[in-house]
Design a protein around this motif. Sequence first.
Motif, PDB file in Angstrom:
ATOM      1  N   GLY A  46      22.914  54.344  12.244  1.00 18.55           N
ATOM      2  CA  GLY A  46      23.056  53.040  11.590  1.00 18.55           C
ATOM      3  C   GLY A  46      22.071  52.052  12.181  1.00 18.55           C
ATOM      4  N   TRP A  47      22.204  50.793  11.775  1.00 22.88           N
ATOM      5  CA  TRP A  47      21.270  49.766  12.231  1.00 22.88           C
ATOM      6  C   TRP A  47      21.274  49.619  13.740  1.00 22.88           C
ATOM      7  CZ3 TRP A  47      17.611  48.809   9.213  1.00 22.88           C
ATOM      8  CH2 TRP A  47      17.784  48.623   7.844  1.00 22.88           C
ATOM      9  N   GLN A  48      22.416  49.922  14.396  1.00 22.61           N
ATOM     10  CA  GLN A  48      22.485  49.755  15.850  1.00 22.61           C
ATOM     11  C   GLN A  48      21.498  50.673  16.579  1.00 22.61           C
ATOM     12  OE1 GLN A  48      24.807  51.104  13.951  1.00 22.61           O
ATOM     13  NE2 GLN A  48      25.446  53.069  14.793  1.00 22.61           N
ATOM     14  N   ASP A  49      21.051  51.742  15.923  1.00 26.61           N
ATOM     15  CA  ASP A  49      20.110  52.679  16.563  1.00 26.61           C
ATOM     16  C   ASP A  49      18.665  52.424  16.143  1.00 26.61           C
ATOM     17  OD1 ASP A  49      22.264  54.104  17.740  1.00 26.61           O
ATOM     18  OD2 ASP A  49      22.620  55.098  15.811  1.00 26.61           O
ATOM     19  N   MET A  50      18.393  51.378  15.385  1.00 19.46           N
ATOM     20  CA  MET A  50      17.070  51.188  14.803  1.00 19.46           C
ATOM     21  C   MET A  50      16.124  50.263  15.570  1.00 19.46           C
ATOM     22  SD  MET A  50      16.951  53.150  12.200  1.00 19.46           S
ATOM     23  CE  MET A  50      15.650  52.551  11.138  1.00 19.46           C
ATOM     24  N   PRO A  51      16.589  49.253  16.318  1.00 22.03           N
ATOM     25  CA  PRO A  51      15.647  48.330  16.959  1.00 22.03           C
ATOM     26  C   PRO A  51      14.584  49.047  17.796  1.00 22.03           C
ATOM     27  CG  PRO A  51      17.853  47.455  17.117  1.00 22.03           C
ATOM     28  CD  PRO A  51      17.993  48.845  16.556  1.00 22.03           C
ATOM     29  N   GLY A  52      13.340  48.657  17.600  1.00 25.84           N
ATOM     30  CA  GLY A  52      12.237  49.238  18.355  1.00 25.84           C
ATOM     31  C   GLY A  52      11.636  50.462  17.702  1.00 25.84           C
ATOM     32  N   PHE A  58      13.133  71.408   3.038  1.00 23.14           N
ATOM     33  CA  PHE A  58      13.176  69.983   3.391  1.00 23.14           C
ATOM     34  C   PHE A  58      14.585  69.597   3.842  1.00 23.14           C
ATOM     35  CE2 PHE A  58      13.551  65.437   2.547  1.00 23.14           C
ATOM     36  CZ  PHE A  58      12.360  64.939   3.045  1.00 23.14           C
ATOM     37  N   ALA A  59      15.576  70.070   3.130  1.00 24.44           N
ATOM     38  CA  ALA A  59      16.961  69.713   3.462  1.00 24.44           C
ATOM     39  C   ALA A  59      17.390  70.302   4.805  1.00 24.44           C
ATOM     40  CB  ALA A  59      17.887  70.187   2.354  1.00 24.44           C
ATOM     41  N   ARG A  60      16.801  71.432   5.189  1.00 23.28           N
ATOM     42  CA  ARG A  60      17.155  72.007   6.495  1.00 23.28           C
ATOM     43  C   ARG A  60      16.649  71.132   7.640  1.00 23.28           C
ATOM     44  NH1 ARG A  60      16.115  77.086   4.234  1.00 23.28           N
ATOM     45  NH2 ARG A  60      13.950  77.024   4.948  1.00 23.28           N
ATOM     46  N   ARG A  61      15.507  70.520   7.458  1.00 23.41           N
ATOM     47  CA  ARG A  61      14.903  69.719   8.547  1.00 23.41           C
ATOM     48  C   ARG A  61      15.365  68.272   8.552  1.00 23.41           C
ATOM     49  NH1 ARG A  61       8.573  70.015   8.887  1.00 23.41           N
ATOM     50  NH2 ARG A  61       9.061  68.608  10.626  1.00 23.41           N
ATOM     51  N   PHE A  62      15.624  67.707   7.375  1.00 27.75           N
ATOM     52  CA  PHE A  62      15.872  66.265   7.294  1.00 27.75           C
ATOM     53  C   PHE A  62      17.208  65.978   6.621  1.00 27.75           C
ATOM     54  CE2 PHE A  62      11.295  67.081   6.974  1.00 27.75           C
ATOM     55  CZ  PHE A  62      10.855  66.418   8.110  1.00 27.75           C
ATOM     56  N   GLU A  63      17.729  64.786   6.906  1.00 25.25           N
ATOM     57  CA  GLU A  63      18.974  64.374   6.268  1.00 25.25           C
ATOM     58  C   GLU A  63      18.976  62.866   6.065  1.00 25.25           C
ATOM     59  OE1 GLU A  63      22.225  65.258   8.825  1.00 25.25           O
ATOM     60  OE2 GLU A  63      21.582  63.914  10.417  1.00 25.25           O
ATOM     61  N   ARG A  64      19.857  62.426   5.206  1.00 28.79           N
ATOM     62  CA  ARG A  64      20.067  60.991   4.984  1.00 28.79           C
ATOM     63  C   ARG A  64      20.890  60.465   6.152  1.00 28.79           C
ATOM     64  NH1 ARG A  64      22.769  57.981  -0.081  1.00 28.79           N
ATOM     65  NH2 ARG A  64      23.884  56.364   1.045  1.00 28.79           N
ATOM     66  N   LYS A  65      20.361  59.438   6.832  1.00 22.44           N
ATOM     67  CA  LYS A  65      21.063  58.890   7.987  1.00 22.44           C
ATOM     68  C   LYS A  65      22.058  57.805   7.575  1.00 22.44           C
ATOM     69  CE  LYS A  65      19.091  61.393  11.156  1.00 22.44           C
ATOM     70  NZ  LYS A  65      19.881  62.369  11.936  1.00 22.44           N
ATOM     71  N   PHE A  66      21.601  56.849   6.763  1.00 26.53           N
ATOM     72  CA  PHE A  66      22.496  55.828   6.239  1.00 26.53           C
ATOM     73  C   PHE A  66      21.809  55.113   5.074  1.00 26.53           C
ATOM     74  CE2 PHE A  66      20.011  53.687   9.466  1.00 26.53           C
ATOM     75  CZ  PHE A  66      19.738  52.427   8.948  1.00 26.53           C
ATOM     76  N   GLY A  67      22.585  54.391   4.297  1.00 21.15           N
ATOM     77  CA  GLY A  67      22.040  53.687   3.143  1.00 21.15           C
ATOM     78  C   GLY A  67      22.396  52.212   3.167  1.00 21.15           C
ATOM     79  N   PHE A  68      21.642  51.425   2.402  1.00 21.19           N
ATOM     80  CA  PHE A  68      21.899  49.989   2.332  1.00 21.19           C
ATOM     81  C   PHE A  68      21.222  49.426   1.070  1.00 21.19           C
ATOM     82  CE2 PHE A  68      17.666  48.474   3.567  1.00 21.19           C
ATOM     83  CZ  PHE A  68      17.139  49.622   4.143  1.00 21.19           C
ATOM     84  N   ALA A  69      21.533  48.186   0.756  1.00 15.26           N
ATOM     85  CA  ALA A  69      20.863  47.438  -0.320  1.00 15.26           C
ATOM     86  C   ALA A  69      20.945  48.134  -1.669  1.00 15.26           C
ATOM     87  CB  ALA A  69      19.396  47.180   0.059  1.00 15.26           C
TER      88      ALA A  69
END
Length: 550
Positions: free
Chosen positions: A161-167, A226-237
């Motif tokens: 989530g946003w708490q892990d995004m700064p920086g 692609f789906a094996r390597r990556f995933e949706r972390k969170f959504g917004f807006a």
Amino acid sequence: MWRGLLLALAGTIAAVTVQAQQPAATPDVALAQLLEEARAVGRPDCTAPGADRLVRAYCTGKIRIGVRNYYPLFGEVKNGERVGFEPDLGKALAERLGLEVEFERVNAASRIPLLASDRIDFVIATMGHNTQRDGQVRFIRPHYYQSETIVVAPRSLPVNGWQDMPGRTVCGTVGNGSNAEIVAHKTRLMLFDEAGVLPDRLRDETCFLAAQDDSFFDFYFIDESFARRFERKFGFAQVPWGMAVARDGSDKLAHALDLLSQIFHRDGEFLKIARKNRVGTAFLEKQQAVWSSPRCNTDTGSTNPDCVLPALHNVMQPTRFAGSVGRLEAWFDKTLGFDVSLPMFKTESAWSLFKSGIFYTVVLVVGALAATLIFALVLGAAMGARLAPLRWATRGAIVALQCSPVVLTLVIAAAIAHAFFPFSAMVAICAAIVALGLMNGANAGQAIAEAMTTLRDERHEEGMKLFLHAVGRSASQIVAFLVNAAKGTPIASFIGAPELLSALTDITAFASGRGTTYFLLLVFYTVIVMAVVWMGGKFRLYLERHLAAA
């Protein structure tokens, strides 16, 4: 007489009652009348300045539509032909208008300017409807799609989530409506013109995080690798998508598209086109139910708040001096005829980025100068030493640094720094300082070493005295590479250092005024380099007077 008056009054009330009970006009009737009126306008009126774009379209027989070239399922070019939900929608609309369609390529950054400059009549290009854009274009209601922005990353990356995004740095596209919210969470942006490159940049690890509409990534998650390597972390807006026309000279065209959108929802035309292009239909199925209802299926349904969706509210908090900045922009426009836009002073988010960009730039320049001087002295002393293995090893390192592209050295320095420390703004700044110091210090160090060799032959000096005299003799070269280090600091933005170039790029990702913004950036760096040149001249005189002549 009284009887006559009573009969007349009763007749009036009955007429009004009957009129109130009559069903509202359908969008089909209103559309037919509107198109008939537009077609009836003949030359030269239809080509006169200020003529509505729908009228002009009937003059030329063509309607110009902006669509995307590189957005899977929604707009692509395959084998020279435009395919996808939006080109098919454009063709269907043009057919209902009785016009020939003419497509123009747009992207997230160019779609609104192309409308404003009258190079296209309307746009269907994955554009979210938010309150900020309401002041730039006129959105067609009802909307034709809806999406939300999602953050996609490798499954192993601990982001929830946003708490892990700064920086962290997020890859996105220029002009994306979510850029402002991403930046507001102290997250850096690396921007591309087209969304289509984002999956490849994730795969080659240029990007570790990418933000784009869920409708875009749906196509790639179909791919198992692609789906094996990556995933949706969170959504917004969550935001509705709308076709849009220019705010001026498009009233009739906008009304026609409003009515057509109602009809397309009601009759399932949007659904048919979406299914043909494998686009998700959940939103469109709900909208079909809405626009099939008697309450919304009227000629004024697109203006009924109970039927249409609201725009995403994303107006940012203005600064306390935003009004003065606006008046200054207006003064430039009225008095000098210059279109000056100063977005960095008008919203709190942009102002905060601008201030931090200046701070980090000053830290970067001072650090790069200090690192260049230190590396110059250390490498110069080592390369001019009597100990042959030390001299050979240093010469090899200097040659390697001189032959390495600046960007590659920056990337290597950043990769090493990230191997030991989690990403942060200061880690990126420090990595850039080390890289710039090494690149320029190597050249200055070589100058010192060559001066030592010359002085050894001329004066037969050794030790610290020889070294100090060599530094004094190579003062001009040292200062030249100090200036070069200062001039090279903007390249630190390539590895995510949040200096002023990065900050202003982030600001222009969600605001207008690119020309003015980068002109101010040029002025800022020119002043910085001029200050370094002036101080370098003083430093060179000191070295020459106190070391070379000692």
